[in-house]
Design a protein around this motif. Sequence first.
Motif, mmCIF file in Angstrom:
data_model
loop_
_atom_site.group_PDB
_atom_site.id
_atom_site.type_symbol
_atom_site.label_atom_id
_atom_site.label_comp_id
_atom_site.label_asym_id
_atom_site.label_seq_id
_atom_site.Cartn_x
_atom_site.Cartn_y
_atom_site.Cartn_z
ATOM 1 N N GLY A 1 -123.728 93.395 58.528
ATOM 2 C CA GLY A 1 -124.990 94.045 57.945
ATOM 3 C C GLY A 1 -126.467 93.975 58.822
ATOM 4 N N ARG A 2 -126.355 93.300 59.870
ATOM 5 C CA ARG A 2 -127.188 92.980 60.881
ATOM 6 C C ARG A 2 -127.344 93.979 61.637
ATOM 7 N NH1 ARG A 2 -126.332 86.363 61.309
ATOM 8 N NH2 ARG A 2 -127.484 85.775 59.440
ATOM 9 N N ARG A 3 -128.581 94.436 62.216
ATOM 10 C CA ARG A 3 -128.884 95.409 63.288
ATOM 11 C C ARG A 3 -128.369 94.600 64.619
ATOM 12 N NH1 ARG A 3 -134.390 98.443 63.357
ATOM 13 N NH2 ARG A 3 -133.493 99.134 61.490
ATOM 14 N N ARG A 4 -127.741 95.110 65.546
ATOM 15 C CA ARG A 4 -127.263 94.515 66.772
ATOM 16 C C ARG A 4 -128.716 94.729 67.509
ATOM 17 N NH1 ARG A 4 -123.036 97.426 65.147
ATOM 18 N NH2 ARG A 4 -120.901 96.330 64.859
ATOM 19 N N ALA A 5 -128.880 93.665 68.612
ATOM 20 C CA ALA A 5 -129.901 93.599 69.387
ATOM 21 C C ALA A 5 -129.800 94.806 70.590
ATOM 22 C CB ALA A 5 -129.781 92.289 70.195
ATOM 23 N N GLY A 6 -130.959 95.150 70.883
ATOM 24 C CA GLY A 6 -130.995 96.442 71.899
ATOM 25 C C GLY A 6 -130.882 97.589 71.366
ATOM 26 N N ALA A 7 -130.807 98.543 72.103
ATOM 27 C CA ALA A 7 -130.484 100.109 71.722
ATOM 28 C C ALA A 7 -129.083 100.413 71.051
ATOM 29 C CB ALA A 7 -130.675 100.979 72.895
ATOM 30 N N PRO A 8 -129.011 100.966 69.959
ATOM 31 C CA PRO A 8 -127.609 101.132 69.308
ATOM 32 C C PRO A 8 -126.851 102.117 70.001
ATOM 33 C CG PRO A 8 -129.495 102.341 68.161
ATOM 34 C CD PRO A 8 -130.065 101.381 68.966
ATOM 35 N N SER A 9 -125.597 101.668 70.198
ATOM 36 C CA SER A 9 -124.625 102.472 70.685
ATOM 37 C C SER A 9 -124.290 103.581 70.084
ATOM 38 C CB SER A 9 -123.606 101.671 71.171
ATOM 39 O OG SER A 9 -122.653 101.384 70.064
ATOM 40 N N LYS A 10 -123.327 104.541 70.421
ATOM 41 C CA LYS A 10 -122.930 105.678 69.538
ATOM 42 C C LYS A 10 -122.029 105.193 68.483
ATOM 43 C CE LYS A 10 -121.731 109.148 71.827
ATOM 44 N NZ LYS A 10 -121.141 110.362 72.830
ATOM 45 N N GLY A 11 -121.421 104.096 68.789
ATOM 46 C CA GLY A 11 -120.343 103.495 67.942
ATOM 47 C C GLY A 11 -121.465 102.848 66.573
ATOM 48 N N ASP A 12 -122.479 102.323 67.056
ATOM 49 C CA ASP A 12 -123.214 101.688 66.119
ATOM 50 C C ASP A 12 -123.962 102.612 65.215
ATOM 51 O OD1 ASP A 12 -122.988 99.179 67.175
ATOM 52 O OD2 ASP A 12 -124.642 99.450 68.458
ATOM 53 N N LEU A 13 -124.322 103.790 65.719
ATOM 54 C CA LEU A 13 -124.927 105.008 65.097
ATOM 55 C C LEU A 13 -123.760 105.846 64.121
ATOM 56 C CD1 LEU A 13 -127.234 106.714 67.916
ATOM 57 C CD2 LEU A 13 -127.943 105.186 66.073
ATOM 58 N N ARG A 14 -122.592 105.695 64.492
ATOM 59 C CA ARG A 14 -121.673 106.307 63.745
ATOM 60 C C ARG A 14 -121.160 105.312 62.491
ATOM 61 N NH1 ARG A 14 -117.192 109.058 67.139
ATOM 62 N NH2 ARG A 14 -118.909 110.410 67.522
ATOM 63 N N GLU A 15 -121.430 104.019 62.558
ATOM 64 C CA GLU A 15 -120.988 103.170 61.728
ATOM 65 C C GLU A 15 -122.114 103.125 60.719
ATOM 66 O OE1 GLU A 15 -121.350 98.385 61.491
ATOM 67 O OE2 GLU A 15 -119.863 99.106 62.794
ATOM 68 N N LEU A 16 -123.395 103.274 61.134
ATOM 69 C CA LEU A 16 -124.491 103.418 60.369
ATOM 70 C C LEU A 16 -124.378 104.545 59.495
ATOM 71 C CD1 LEU A 16 -127.297 102.423 59.181
ATOM 72 C CD2 LEU A 16 -128.413 103.637 61.128
ATOM 73 N N LYS A 17 -123.973 105.907 60.005
ATOM 74 C CA LYS A 17 -123.861 107.218 59.287
ATOM 75 C C LYS A 17 -122.906 106.949 58.194
ATOM 76 C CE LYS A 17 -123.913 111.370 58.775
ATOM 77 N NZ LYS A 17 -125.090 112.068 57.885
ATOM 78 N N ILE A 18 -121.603 106.086 58.551
ATOM 79 C CA ILE A 18 -120.573 105.920 57.421
ATOM 80 C C ILE A 18 -121.001 105.157 56.315
ATOM 81 C CG2 ILE A 18 -118.361 104.778 57.133
ATOM 82 C CD1 ILE A 18 -117.634 105.015 59.913
ATOM 83 N N LEU A 19 -122.084 104.237 56.715
ATOM 84 C CA LEU A 19 -122.687 103.414 55.553
ATOM 85 C C LEU A 19 -123.775 104.305 54.645
ATOM 86 C CD1 LEU A 19 -123.056 100.059 57.153
ATOM 87 C CD2 LEU A 19 -121.216 100.749 55.949
ATOM 88 N N GLU A 20 -124.399 104.981 55.304
ATOM 89 C CA GLU A 20 -125.380 106.125 54.673
ATOM 90 C C GLU A 20 -124.520 106.978 53.902
ATOM 91 O OE1 GLU A 20 -127.711 107.557 57.991
ATOM 92 O OE2 GLU A 20 -129.032 105.893 57.956
#
Length: 206
Positions: free
Chosen positions: A8-27
């Motif tokens: 549930g925590r935001r990763r440090a630094g700029a989000p990767s494409k995978g991070d953004l996709r994971e966030l999209k799944i949760l949304e």
Amino acid sequence: MPDPVKAGRRRAGAPSKGDLRELKILEVLEDLLAVKSFDALTINDIAERAGLSRASMYFYFSSKQEALVALFARTVEALREKSRAAADDPAPPRDAIETAMRRTRDRWREHGLIMRVAIDQASTIPEIGALWTETAEIFIDAITAILIRAGAADHDGPDGAPAVARALCWMIERSFYHASAVSREALDQAAETCQVVWLRAAGIEP
């Protein structure tokens, strides 16, 4: 299963494409829960709405339960932060109580649906039960600290600040759980009532 808090925590630094996709799944999961019960929801529903294949979906989450844990972890992290802030709030107890109740109400306004779903699933998904219990303990500590600053007795008896704080915490949780499913107005009224009870428990005239 991954650590639910880390999920549930935001990763440090700029989000990767995978991070953004994971966030999209949760949304997407949160959006779907507004129109379909969690029990009826399938991993295919989530993947399709997120624009992923089933195989790609499994790269991020092995099940809808794991996705729900990650979504709930992200949602309650803000509650944890607000509760810690309440415990350290140097304002007079009345003001600290009003601030804590307003912040808690606002979180339920924004994410009441996912919090209700997660609470309903807590008995069958241990990670969610653990997250909610840990979050409640942080809020109980904050309530205890404010009660003690207001003059409540700091002992382990049934009328001591820790016991009163625990009762207040679960009263607020149940009140917000039910009211948030009715309307914003019902949630506002529940928040006002819980604030009055908390003030009176602290020996402060509402």
